[in-house]
Design a protein around this motif. Structure first.
Motif, PDB file in Angstrom:
ATOM      1  N   ASN A 145       0.848  -1.190   0.000  1.00  0.00           N
ATOM      2  CA  ASN A 145       0.000   0.000   0.000  1.00  0.00           C
ATOM      3  C   ASN A 145       0.886   1.243   0.000  1.00  0.00           C
ATOM      4  OD1 ASN A 145       0.924   0.363   2.669  1.00  0.00           O
ATOM      5  ND2 ASN A 145      -0.839  -0.745   3.510  1.00  0.00           N
ATOM      6  N   SER A 146       0.297   2.395   0.261  1.00  0.00           N
ATOM      7  CA  SER A 146       1.046   3.648   0.155  1.00  0.00           C
ATOM      8  C   SER A 146       2.176   3.764   1.174  1.00  0.00           C
ATOM      9  CB  SER A 146       0.098   4.838   0.317  1.00  0.00           C
ATOM     10  OG  SER A 146      -0.555   4.797   1.577  1.00  0.00           O
ATOM     11  N   HIS A 147       2.137   2.972   2.233  1.00  0.00           N
ATOM     12  CA  HIS A 147       3.223   2.971   3.221  1.00  0.00           C
ATOM     13  C   HIS A 147       4.436   2.173   2.730  1.00  0.00           C
ATOM     14  CE1 HIS A 147       0.752   4.878   6.241  1.00  0.00           C
ATOM     15  NE2 HIS A 147      -0.179   3.966   6.074  1.00  0.00           N
ATOM     16  N   SER A 148       4.174   1.195   1.868  1.00  0.00           N
ATOM     17  CA  SER A 148       5.240   0.264   1.491  1.00  0.00           C
ATOM     18  C   SER A 148       5.602   0.291   0.008  1.00  0.00           C
ATOM     19  CB  SER A 148       4.831  -1.169   1.872  1.00  0.00           C
ATOM     20  OG  SER A 148       3.574  -1.506   1.304  1.00  0.00           O
ATOM     21  N   TRP A 149       4.864   1.065  -0.785  1.00  0.00           N
ATOM     22  CA  TRP A 149       5.103   1.019  -2.237  1.00  0.00           C
ATOM     23  C   TRP A 149       4.635   2.298  -2.916  1.00  0.00           C
ATOM     24  CZ3 TRP A 149       0.376  -0.234  -5.176  1.00  0.00           C
ATOM     25  CH2 TRP A 149       0.556  -0.122  -6.567  1.00  0.00           C
ATOM     26  N   ILE A 150       5.436   2.756  -3.862  1.00  0.00           N
ATOM     27  CA  ILE A 150       5.077   3.886  -4.715  1.00  0.00           C
ATOM     28  C   ILE A 150       5.444   3.541  -6.156  1.00  0.00           C
ATOM     29  CG2 ILE A 150       5.628   6.264  -5.372  1.00  0.00           C
ATOM     30  CD1 ILE A 150       6.215   6.888  -2.490  1.00  0.00           C
ATOM     31  N   THR A 151       4.549   3.837  -7.083  1.00  0.00           N
ATOM     32  CA  THR A 151       4.899   3.867  -8.503  1.00  0.00           C
ATOM     33  C   THR A 151       4.557   5.253  -9.022  1.00  0.00           C
ATOM     34  OG1 THR A 151       4.577   1.502  -8.969  1.00  0.00           O
ATOM     35  CG2 THR A 151       4.410   3.014 -10.821  1.00  0.00           C
ATOM     36  N   LYS A 152       5.501   5.907  -9.655  1.00  0.00           N
ATOM     37  CA  LYS A 152       5.270   7.226 -10.219  1.00  0.00           C
ATOM     38  C   LYS A 152       5.525   7.208 -11.724  1.00  0.00           C
ATOM     39  CE  LYS A 152       5.846  10.314  -6.291  1.00  0.00           C
ATOM     40  NZ  LYS A 152       4.510  10.924  -6.475  1.00  0.00           N
ATOM     41  N   TYR A 153       4.711   7.962 -12.454  1.00  0.00           N
ATOM     42  CA  TYR A 153       4.848   8.095 -13.895  1.00  0.00           C
ATOM     43  C   TYR A 153       5.234   9.534 -14.220  1.00  0.00           C
ATOM     44  CZ  TYR A 153       2.566   3.559 -14.071  1.00  0.00           C
ATOM     45  OH  TYR A 153       2.263   2.227 -13.898  1.00  0.00           O
ATOM     46  N   PHE A 154       6.173   9.694 -15.137  1.00  0.00           N
ATOM     47  CA  PHE A 154       6.677  11.004 -15.500  1.00  0.00           C
ATOM     48  C   PHE A 154       6.557  11.221 -17.012  1.00  0.00           C
ATOM     49  CE2 PHE A 154       8.730   9.901 -11.525  1.00  0.00           C
ATOM     50  CZ  PHE A 154       8.617  11.078 -10.786  1.00  0.00           C
ATOM     51  N   PRO A 155       5.361  11.606 -17.473  1.00  0.00           N
ATOM     52  CA  PRO A 155       5.160  11.854 -18.905  1.00  0.00           C
ATOM     53  C   PRO A 155       6.141  12.906 -19.418  1.00  0.00           C
ATOM     54  CG  PRO A 155       3.060  11.814 -17.744  1.00  0.00           C
ATOM     55  CD  PRO A 155       4.124  11.813 -16.695  1.00  0.00           C
ATOM     56  N   GLY A 156       6.717  12.621 -20.576  1.00  0.00           N
ATOM     57  CA  GLY A 156       7.658  13.546 -21.194  1.00  0.00           C
ATOM     58  C   GLY A 156       9.107  13.284 -20.833  1.00  0.00           C
ATOM     59  N   GLU A 157       9.344  12.427 -19.826  1.00  0.00           N
ATOM     60  CA  GLU A 157      10.724  12.138 -19.411  1.00  0.00           C
ATOM     61  C   GLU A 157      11.271  10.940 -20.177  1.00  0.00           C
ATOM     62  OE1 GLU A 157      12.684  13.875 -17.655  1.00  0.00           O
ATOM     63  OE2 GLU A 157      11.257  15.340 -16.863  1.00  0.00           O
ATOM     64  N   ASN A 158      12.573  10.982 -20.453  1.00  0.00           N
ATOM     65  CA  ASN A 158      13.202   9.922 -21.243  1.00  0.00           C
ATOM     66  C   ASN A 158      14.078   9.018 -20.378  1.00  0.00           C
ATOM     67  OD1 ASN A 158      15.590  11.318 -20.754  1.00  0.00           O
ATOM     68  ND2 ASN A 158      15.680  12.229 -22.788  1.00  0.00           N
ATOM     69  N   HIS A 159      14.839   8.201 -21.047  1.00  0.00           N
ATOM     70  CA  HIS A 159      15.672   7.182 -20.404  1.00  0.00           C
ATOM     71  C   HIS A 159      17.098   7.709 -20.318  1.00  0.00           C
ATOM     72  CE1 HIS A 159      16.121   2.853 -19.336  1.00  0.00           C
ATOM     73  NE2 HIS A 159      17.350   2.975 -19.826  1.00  0.00           N
ATOM     74  N   SER A 160      17.384   8.504 -19.291  1.00  0.00           N
ATOM     75  CA  SER A 160      18.700   9.128 -19.212  1.00  0.00           C
ATOM     76  C   SER A 160      19.065   9.476 -17.772  1.00  0.00           C
ATOM     77  CB  SER A 160      18.729  10.411 -20.055  1.00  0.00           C
ATOM     78  OG  SER A 160      17.895  11.404 -19.470  1.00  0.00           O
ATOM     79  N   GLU A 161      20.365   9.616 -17.549  1.00  0.00           N
ATOM     80  CA  GLU A 161      20.846  10.032 -16.232  1.00  0.00           C
ATOM     81  C   GLU A 161      20.271  11.401 -15.858  1.00  0.00           C
ATOM     82  OE1 GLU A 161      22.542   8.247 -14.220  1.00  0.00           O
ATOM     83  OE2 GLU A 161      23.395   6.648 -15.454  1.00  0.00           O
ATOM     84  N   LYS A 162      20.121  12.272 -16.834  1.00  0.00           N
ATOM     85  CA  LYS A 162      19.562  13.598 -16.567  1.00  0.00           C
ATOM     86  C   LYS A 162      18.146  13.488 -16.019  1.00  0.00           C
ATOM     87  CE  LYS A 162      18.648  18.077 -18.761  1.00  0.00           C
ATOM     88  NZ  LYS A 162      18.724  18.848 -20.027  1.00  0.00           N
ATOM     89  N   ALA A 163      17.355  12.619 -16.614  1.00  0.00           N
ATOM     90  CA  ALA A 163      15.976  12.433 -16.161  1.00  0.00           C
ATOM     91  C   ALA A 163      15.941  11.833 -14.759  1.00  0.00           C
ATOM     92  CB  ALA A 163      15.219  11.538 -17.142  1.00  0.00           C
TER      93      ALA A 163
END
Length: 209
Positions: free
Chosen positions: A172-190
């Motif tokens: 649940n929210s105490h033990s797990w988070i999934t976040k989505y970041f629209p517009g972000e790519n696959h990079s160290e900068k992101a």
């Protein structure tokens, strides 16, 4: 915080979850092998070495750090994190060594294993593995995220399936988070822009029932 240098040419073998790969049929293994050959990630027959890699972390590196530095050594203060294939090996480490690691931060987790979603049997095998091996949500924490550009474009649909398993297994929210970041790519900068989110989550109070 300990940064573990990757093995260069052996990086993909070291970080690719071994047990889900070994559950594949020979034809499915051959498919993954061909996919990785096409992008230069393997030359011969691909064989993950992630079980040995995790043994190195747990049996050699962590004991060295615990002995040499003033650190908390218990599970509640031991976390593993990474991005891309590093995210994949991090969730695998949490499942394989739930008594060692109290949490994992997995940024842009490379659920596909190879570099295509077409005719790729690995995500399903990884999902089956997590369904059986996810640790107790009462004393473990998991962070996932992904964008939707470049390589990250392959992840959101698979991540939704992973998220449903997390709910099923009692996270649940105490033990797990999934976040989505629209517009972000696959990079160290992101990843650098959002690294603080999983760090604050993992280092906050322990999971609650």
């Amino acid at each position: 915080m300990v940064g573990i240098w990757n093995g260069g040419k052996t990086r993909h073998q070291d970080y690719f979850p071994q047990k889900p790969f070994e559950k594949l049929s020979q034809a499915e293994k051959d498919t993954i092998n061909a996919q990785l050959k096409r992008v230069g990630r393997t030359e011969g027959c691909f064989q993950p070495q992630s079980d040995n890699y995790l043994k190195f972390i747990v049996k050699e590196l962590k004991p060295y750090i615990d002995k040499r530095y003033s650190v908390y050594t218990n599970r509640e203060n031991t976390f593993i994190a990474g991005s891309s294939m590093g995210g994949l090996i991090s969730i695998y480490a949490l499942c394989e060594y739930p008594k060692i690691f109290g949490g994992a931060a997995c940024l842009s987790t490379h659920w596909v294993g190879s570099f295509t979603t077409e005719n790729n049997p690995f995500p399903n095998s990884m999902i089956r593995y997590l369904n059986k091996k996810l640790p107790n949500p009462k004393n473990h924490k998991v962070y996932f995220d992904c964008g939707n550009q470049t390589l990250d474009a392959m992840y959101p649909e698979i991540q939704k399936r992973i998220d449903s398993i997390m709910v099923k297994k009692g996270f649940n929210s105490h033990s797990w988070i999934t976040k989505y970041f629209p517009g972000e790519n696959h990079s160290e900068k992101a990843w650098s822009k959002r690294l603080g989110i999983p760090l604050e989550f993992l280092l906050s109070s322990t999971p609650q029932p």
